[in-house]
Motif scaffolding. Structure first.
Motif, PDB file in Angstrom:
ATOM      1  N   LEU A  39       0.852  -1.180   0.000  1.00 17.82           N
ATOM      2  CA  LEU A  39       0.000   0.000   0.000  1.00 17.82           C
ATOM      3  C   LEU A  39       0.890   1.234   0.000  1.00 17.82           C
ATOM      4  O   LEU A  39       1.759   1.369   0.867  1.00 17.82           O
ATOM      5  CB  LEU A  39      -0.881   0.007   1.243  1.00 17.82           C
ATOM      6  N   SER A  41       0.928   5.101   0.646  1.00 19.01           N
ATOM      7  CA  SER A  41       0.155   6.191   1.241  1.00 19.01           C
ATOM      8  C   SER A  41       0.829   7.515   0.914  1.00 19.01           C
ATOM      9  O   SER A  41       2.053   7.643   1.059  1.00 19.01           O
ATOM     10  CB  SER A  41       0.081   6.033   2.754  1.00 19.01           C
ATOM     11  N   ASP A  50      -4.230   9.525   1.207  1.00 17.49           N
ATOM     12  CA  ASP A  50      -4.814   8.611   0.217  1.00 17.49           C
ATOM     13  C   ASP A  50      -3.914   7.373   0.168  1.00 17.49           C
ATOM     14  O   ASP A  50      -2.746   7.440   0.541  1.00 17.49           O
ATOM     15  CB  ASP A  50      -4.844   9.302  -1.156  1.00 17.49           C
ATOM     16  N   ARG A  52      -3.226   3.424  -2.087  1.00 15.30           N
ATOM     17  CA  ARG A  52      -3.563   2.487  -3.164  1.00 15.30           C
ATOM     18  C   ARG A  52      -2.470   1.434  -3.237  1.00 15.30           C
ATOM     19  O   ARG A  52      -1.329   1.676  -2.814  1.00 15.30           O
ATOM     20  CB  ARG A  52      -3.755   3.177  -4.520  1.00 15.30           C
ATOM     21  N   THR A  68       4.767   4.071 -12.121  1.00 15.46           N
ATOM     22  CA  THR A  68       3.387   4.510 -12.275  1.00 15.46           C
ATOM     23  C   THR A  68       3.307   5.662 -13.267  1.00 15.46           C
ATOM     24  O   THR A  68       4.308   6.056 -13.867  1.00 15.46           O
ATOM     25  CB  THR A  68       2.798   4.927 -10.906  1.00 15.46           C
ATOM     26  N   SER A  72      -0.863  10.849 -12.491  1.00 16.06           N
ATOM     27  CA  SER A  72      -1.979  10.251 -11.753  1.00 16.06           C
ATOM     28  C   SER A  72      -2.180  10.998 -10.434  1.00 16.06           C
ATOM     29  O   SER A  72      -1.395  11.885 -10.080  1.00 16.06           O
ATOM     30  CB  SER A  72      -1.664   8.781 -11.468  1.00 16.06           C
ATOM     31  N   LYS A  74      -1.658   9.904  -7.462  1.00 15.27           N
ATOM     32  CA  LYS A  74      -0.483   9.699  -6.592  1.00 15.27           C
ATOM     33  C   LYS A  74       0.719  10.499  -7.079  1.00 15.27           C
ATOM     34  O   LYS A  74       1.492  11.023  -6.285  1.00 15.27           O
ATOM     35  CB  LYS A  74      -0.147   8.202  -6.488  1.00 15.27           C
ATOM     36  N   GLN A 131      -4.122   7.830 -16.527  1.00 14.33           N
ATOM     37  CA  GLN A 131      -4.459   7.255 -15.218  1.00 14.33           C
ATOM     38  C   GLN A 131      -5.025   8.293 -14.242  1.00 14.33           C
ATOM     39  O   GLN A 131      -4.458   9.363 -14.072  1.00 14.33           O
ATOM     40  CB  GLN A 131      -3.221   6.605 -14.593  1.00 14.33           C
ATOM     41  N   SER A 132      -6.147   7.918 -13.645  1.00 16.17           N
ATOM     42  CA  SER A 132      -6.867   8.687 -12.610  1.00 16.17           C
ATOM     43  C   SER A 132      -7.734   9.814 -13.176  1.00 16.17           C
ATOM     44  O   SER A 132      -8.397  10.505 -12.410  1.00 16.17           O
ATOM     45  CB  SER A 132      -5.929   9.249 -11.533  1.00 16.17           C
TER      46      SER A 132
END
Ligand SMILES: Cc1cc2nc3c(=O)[nH]c(=O)nc-3n(C[C@H](O)[C@H](O)[C@H](O)COP(=O)(O)O)c2cc1C
Length: 203
Positions: A39, A41, A50, A52, A68, A72, A74, A131-132
């Motif tokens: 995860l 954070s 947040d 993911r 990534t 996005s 993140k 993404q996002s």
């Protein structure tokens, strides 16, 4: 060195040595499909936390690497607040690892090398996915995939500028091993000037 038990006497002085042992055991014995899942954070510009799940793509003395889309949610959060946390949980082994630290970009060469190692479909997907961002329909995504396939037909698919990697350089790593009656073992390594300080925590 055995990798279980969190006794003060048997702990390696460097947490990355212990992480490598735990990770290797998770890969070998946990039976999990993705033992490298963790995860991530982050904290956004408005202060909201947040989290993911992502996949770890490298861990050594220099830190923990993941990849990534940098545009996005993140990616935007990490631009604002470079500190982040990673949490691994290997349920079949009763183990959790919590990492906190500072993220930096991996080099272009490193990101290129990893991008090139990905299957063609994933490389195309990196071009097709914003993404996002809101997406009108599944059809619109499939259309974007087709457009990227046509654009790069017969060519090597280059790494998009918006896609890359981060390296989280740890400032603290906590190892948690489940114990009987919730009397778990928790050992935290904190980075200090000349190495790492180890502290046992109440469960
Ligand atoms: C098992 C698993 C692995 C994933 N691995 C990644 C990954 O390595 N990189 C990534 O960008 N998203 C990965 N995702 C998707 C993320 O959880 C997330 O949906 C996506 O990155 C968008 O997050 P964001 O909107 O917070 O930026 C993974 C999801 C799961 C469930």
């Amino acid at each position: 060195m055995t990798d279980w038990g969190l006794g003060e006497d048997t702990l390696p002085p460097d947490p990355m040595t212990l992480f490598a042992l735990w990770f290797e055991r998770a890969e070998r014995e946990s039976g999990l499909e993705n033992p490298n899942a963790f995860l991530l954070s982050t904290v956004a510009a408005d202060g909201a936390p947040d989290g993911r799940v992502l996949l770890l793509k490298g861990a050594d003395e220099s830190g923990f690497v993941f990849y990534t889309n940098k545009e996005s949610t993140k990616g935007r959060a990490l631009r604002h607040e470079t500190r982040a946390a990673m949490t691994f949980y290997w349920d079949p082994l009763g183990r959790q690892v919590r990492v906190r630290g500072e993220t930096t970009d991996v080099t272009d060469e490193e990101a290129d090398a990893y991008f090139e190692s990905r299957p063609l479909g994933s490389r195309i997907g990196a071009w097709a996915s914003r993404q996002s961002q809101p997406l009108d329909s599944r059809n619109a995504l499939e259309e974007a995939v087709r457009a990227a396939e046509e654009r790069f037909a017969g060519e090597t698919v280059p790494r998009p500028a918006h896609w890359g990697g981060y390296r989280l350089v740890p400032s603290s790593i906590e190892f948690w091993q489940a114990g009987p009656f919730r009397l778990h073992d928790r050992m935290r390594y904190d980075r200090v000037a000349d190495g790492w300080r180890i502290t046992r925590l109440y469960p």
